[in-house]
Design a protein around this motif. Structure first.
Motif, PDB file in Angstrom:
ATOM      1  N   LYS A 169       0.808  -1.222   0.000  1.00 43.71           N
ATOM      2  CA  LYS A 169       0.000   0.000   0.000  1.00 43.71           C
ATOM      3  C   LYS A 169       0.840   1.271   0.000  1.00 43.71           C
ATOM      4  N   PRO A 170       2.000   1.312   0.688  1.00 46.24           N
ATOM      5  CA  PRO A 170       2.813   2.546   0.629  1.00 46.24           C
ATOM      6  C   PRO A 170       3.187   2.962  -0.792  1.00 46.24           C
ATOM      7  N   GLN A 171       3.351   1.991  -1.704  1.00 44.47           N
ATOM      8  CA  GLN A 171       3.683   2.359  -3.079  1.00 44.47           C
ATOM      9  C   GLN A 171       2.519   3.095  -3.733  1.00 44.47           C
ATOM     10  N   ILE A 172       1.305   2.661  -3.440  1.00 45.47           N
ATOM     11  CA  ILE A 172       0.129   3.326  -3.996  1.00 45.47           C
ATOM     12  C   ILE A 172      -0.007   4.722  -3.394  1.00 45.47           C
ATOM     13  N   GLU A 173       0.231   4.843  -2.081  1.00 44.39           N
ATOM     14  CA  GLU A 173       0.138   6.145  -1.435  1.00 44.39           C
ATOM     15  C   GLU A 173       1.208   7.091  -1.957  1.00 44.39           C
ATOM     16  N   ALA A 175       2.514   7.002  -4.988  1.00 50.20           N
ATOM     17  CA  ALA A 175       2.099   7.407  -6.335  1.00 50.20           C
ATOM     18  C   ALA A 175       1.047   8.506  -6.273  1.00 50.20           C
ATOM     19  N   GLU A 176       0.100   8.386  -5.358  1.00 54.51           N
ATOM     20  CA  GLU A 176      -0.933   9.412  -5.231  1.00 54.51           C
ATOM     21  C   GLU A 176      -0.353  10.701  -4.674  1.00 54.51           C
ATOM     22  N   ALA A 177       0.676  10.584  -3.822  1.00 54.96           N
ATOM     23  CA  ALA A 177       1.321  11.788  -3.289  1.00 54.96           C
ATOM     24  C   ALA A 177       2.061  12.550  -4.387  1.00 54.96           C
ATOM     25  N   TYR A 178       2.526  11.839  -5.412  1.00 54.33           N
ATOM     26  CA  TYR A 178       3.196  12.483  -6.536  1.00 54.33           C
ATOM     27  C   TYR A 178       2.201  13.026  -7.567  1.00 54.33           C
ATOM     28  N   GLY A 179       0.921  12.906  -7.288  1.00 58.77           N
ATOM     29  CA  GLY A 179      -0.073  13.508  -8.159  1.00 58.77           C
ATOM     30  C   GLY A 179      -0.789  12.558  -9.090  1.00 58.77           C
ATOM     31  N   MET A 180      -0.537  11.254  -8.971  1.00 57.70           N
ATOM     32  CA  MET A 180      -1.228  10.296  -9.830  1.00 57.70           C
ATOM     33  C   MET A 180      -2.686  10.157  -9.387  1.00 57.70           C
ATOM     34  N   SER A 181      -3.545  10.014 -10.365  1.00 51.75           N
ATOM     35  CA  SER A 181      -4.946   9.753 -10.056  1.00 51.75           C
ATOM     36  C   SER A 181      -5.113   8.283  -9.669  1.00 51.75           C
ATOM     37  N   HIS A 182      -6.323   7.942  -9.215  1.00 49.50           N
ATOM     38  CA  HIS A 182      -6.601   6.552  -8.841  1.00 49.50           C
ATOM     39  C   HIS A 182      -6.428   5.623 -10.039  1.00 49.50           C
ATOM     40  N   ARG A 183      -6.870   6.062 -11.205  1.00 49.28           N
ATOM     41  CA  ARG A 183      -6.728   5.241 -12.406  1.00 49.28           C
ATOM     42  C   ARG A 183      -5.270   5.089 -12.805  1.00 49.28           C
ATOM     43  N   ARG A 188      -0.325   1.897 -13.475  1.00 45.32           N
ATOM     44  CA  ARG A 188       1.132   2.053 -13.448  1.00 45.32           C
ATOM     45  C   ARG A 188       1.800   1.403 -12.244  1.00 45.32           C
ATOM     46  N   ILE A 189       1.046   1.207 -11.170  1.00 47.14           N
ATOM     47  CA  ILE A 189       1.631   0.643  -9.946  1.00 47.14           C
ATOM     48  C   ILE A 189       1.075  -0.747  -9.648  1.00 47.14           C
ATOM     49  N   ILE A 190      -0.249  -0.860  -9.594  1.00 47.48           N
ATOM     50  CA  ILE A 190      -0.857  -2.128  -9.176  1.00 47.48           C
ATOM     51  C   ILE A 190      -0.737  -3.189 -10.250  1.00 47.48           C
ATOM     52  N   VAL A 191      -1.165  -2.876 -11.471  1.00 50.64           N
ATOM     53  CA  VAL A 191      -1.189  -3.888 -12.530  1.00 50.64           C
ATOM     54  C   VAL A 191       0.197  -4.451 -12.844  1.00 50.64           C
ATOM     55  N   PRO A 192       1.243  -3.626 -12.993  1.00 49.56           N
ATOM     56  CA  PRO A 192       2.550  -4.227 -13.297  1.00 49.56           C
ATOM     57  C   PRO A 192       3.103  -5.125 -12.191  1.00 49.56           C
ATOM     58  N   GLN A 193       2.738  -4.835 -10.926  1.00 51.76           N
ATOM     59  CA  GLN A 193       3.331  -5.580  -9.816  1.00 51.76           C
ATOM     60  C   GLN A 193       2.470  -6.735  -9.311  1.00 51.76           C
ATOM     61  N   MET A 194       1.202  -6.753  -9.695  1.00 46.82           N
ATOM     62  CA  MET A 194       0.325  -7.772  -9.112  1.00 46.82           C
ATOM     63  C   MET A 194       0.618  -9.158  -9.655  1.00 46.82           C
ATOM     64  N   TRP A 195       1.247  -9.253 -10.841  1.00 54.09           N
ATOM     65  CA  TRP A 195       1.399 -10.563 -11.479  1.00 54.09           C
ATOM     66  C   TRP A 195       2.290 -11.497 -10.679  1.00 54.09           C
ATOM     67  N   VAL A 196       3.305 -10.947 -10.011  1.00 51.52           N
ATOM     68  CA  VAL A 196       4.185 -11.825  -9.234  1.00 51.52           C
ATOM     69  C   VAL A 196       3.434 -12.438  -8.057  1.00 51.52           C
ATOM     70  N   TYR A 197       2.448 -11.718  -7.524  1.00 52.45           N
ATOM     71  CA  TYR A 197       1.638 -12.260  -6.433  1.00 52.45           C
ATOM     72  C   TYR A 197       0.551 -13.195  -6.963  1.00 52.45           C
ATOM     73  N   ALA A 198       0.107 -12.952  -8.188  1.00 53.52           N
ATOM     74  CA  ALA A 198      -0.972 -13.763  -8.754  1.00 53.52           C
ATOM     75  C   ALA A 198      -0.470 -15.051  -9.387  1.00 53.52           C
ATOM     76  N   LEU A 199       0.808 -15.092  -9.763  1.00 53.08           N
ATOM     77  CA  LEU A 199       1.294 -16.227 -10.545  1.00 53.08           C
ATOM     78  C   LEU A 199       1.143 -17.571  -9.842  1.00 53.08           C
ATOM     79  N   PRO A 200       1.411 -17.715  -8.545  1.00 54.12           N
ATOM     80  CA  PRO A 200       1.186 -19.036  -7.915  1.00 54.12           C
ATOM     81  C   PRO A 200      -0.252 -19.513  -8.054  1.00 54.12           C
ATOM     82  N   GLY A 201      -1.218 -18.633  -7.816  1.00 54.11           N
ATOM     83  CA  GLY A 201      -2.616 -19.033  -7.962  1.00 54.11           C
ATOM     84  C   GLY A 201      -2.991 -19.293  -9.406  1.00 54.11           C
ATOM     85  N   LEU A 202      -2.484 -18.467 -10.319  1.00 51.68           N
ATOM     86  CA  LEU A 202      -2.772 -18.683 -11.742  1.00 51.68           C
ATOM     87  C   LEU A 202      -2.114 -19.960 -12.245  1.00 51.68           C
TER      88      LEU A 202
END
Length: 292
Positions: A169-173, A175-183, A188-202
């Motif tokens: 979550k600090p990475q998302i916070e 990014a938002e502190a640098y002016g990024m919108s929720h989208r 740019r933050i969640i989608v590129p990094q989520m795959w390493v966490y999703a790969l075992p289940g996938l």
């Protein structure tokens, strides 16, 4: 087929076996392996797309989207696969024919539903009764792919939803502190990094998908299980050029080897993908790679 196979009654031994393995029916069995591989190649990305949409909807701030996403994952995951396949295929087929019937036959005055029978005009049938055989096969295969994608997409949605929440979550916070919108932080933050966490289940989901491909047989698609049962069963000289006893044990043993090879190859590929995605990530796998 070889020239000496013209008279099956006059040959024996390895010559007979060579002729038997090169008949037209046997080639349909060989081609059915391609049907299974094509199903995996089409269903996997389609199910992943459905899963991504379902996971994104489940974490949406808009309540109707969030409700639909959670309903999709909960409902499909809670129904046994076989029951869903047998019901959904029939329901989807009848729904498409009913929609075509309303457009093409507006003057129809007979009841469409008559007890257990579902009757539409000939112009509304999918595919048309006069259509060539390949259209019937493509239509059945497309329905099967869509059904597989709906089912495994729900499981993928649950995996991806957990992976999205696992991104620090600090990475998302930040990014938002640098002016990024929720989208922007999502893409740019969640989608590129989520795959390493999703790969075992996938990875587990991919293995289950491989094991579920024999369900094509229940959907009316002539897959490897269908042909193994048809060809391997006992054949007599009355209706078969190459009569033989019950060989289903050997045919299904061949399918066992095929699925084991698919599983082993998948494990090797997924392990390399995991190592590639883990580089530079704050995970236990990446930490082990750094120490090594």
């Amino acid at each position: 087929m070889f020239e000496f196979c013209a008279s099956p009654d006059t040959i024996s031994g390895l010559t007979w076996l060579a002729c038997f393995l090169t008949t037209g029916v046997q080639f349909k069995f060989y081609l059915s392996f391609g049907t299974v591989l094509l199903l995996l190649a089409v269903t996997a990305p389609t199910a992943l797309l459905f899963g991504f949409i379902g996971a994104s909807a489940s974490r949406s701030a808009f309540f109707p989207f969030r409700w639909l996403g959670k309903l999709y994952t909960s409902m499909v995951r809670g129904i046994p696969d076989i029951a869903f396949f047998l019901f959904f295929v029939v329901a989807l087929d009848q729904m498409l024919e009913w929609m075509r019937h309303k457009v093409k036959c507006p003057d129809w005055d007979q009841p469409i539903r008559n007890g257990a029978e579902f009757v539409v005009c000939d112009a509304a049938k999918l595919p048309l009764s006069s259509a060539p055989q390949w259209q019937h096969e493509v239509y059945g295969f497309a329905i099967a792919v869509f059904t597989f994608a709906i089912v495994f997409g729900a499981f993928a949605a649950n995996v991806l939803y957990g992976a999205m929440r696992a991104v620090p979550k600090p990475q998302i916070e930040t990014a938002e502190a640098y002016g990024m919108s929720h989208r922007q932080s999502f893409w740019r933050i969640i989608v590129p990094q989520m795959w390493v966490y999703a790969l075992p289940g996938l990875s587990n989901l991919w293995m289950i998908l491989i094991k579920a491909t024999p369900l094509l047989f229940l959907l009316g698609v002539e897959d490897i299980v269908y042909w193994a049962r048809e060809i391997g069963g006992s054949k007599t000289a009355r209706f078969y050029d190459y009569p033989h006893p019950d060989w289903r044990l050997w045919y299904f043993l061949g399918l066992l080897v095929f699925y084991l090879a698919m599983t082993k190859g998948s494990e090797m590929v997924l392990e390399r993908i995991t190592r590639k995605l883990s580089q530079g990530q704050a995970t236990l796998g990446a930490e082990a790679m750094r120490k090594t």
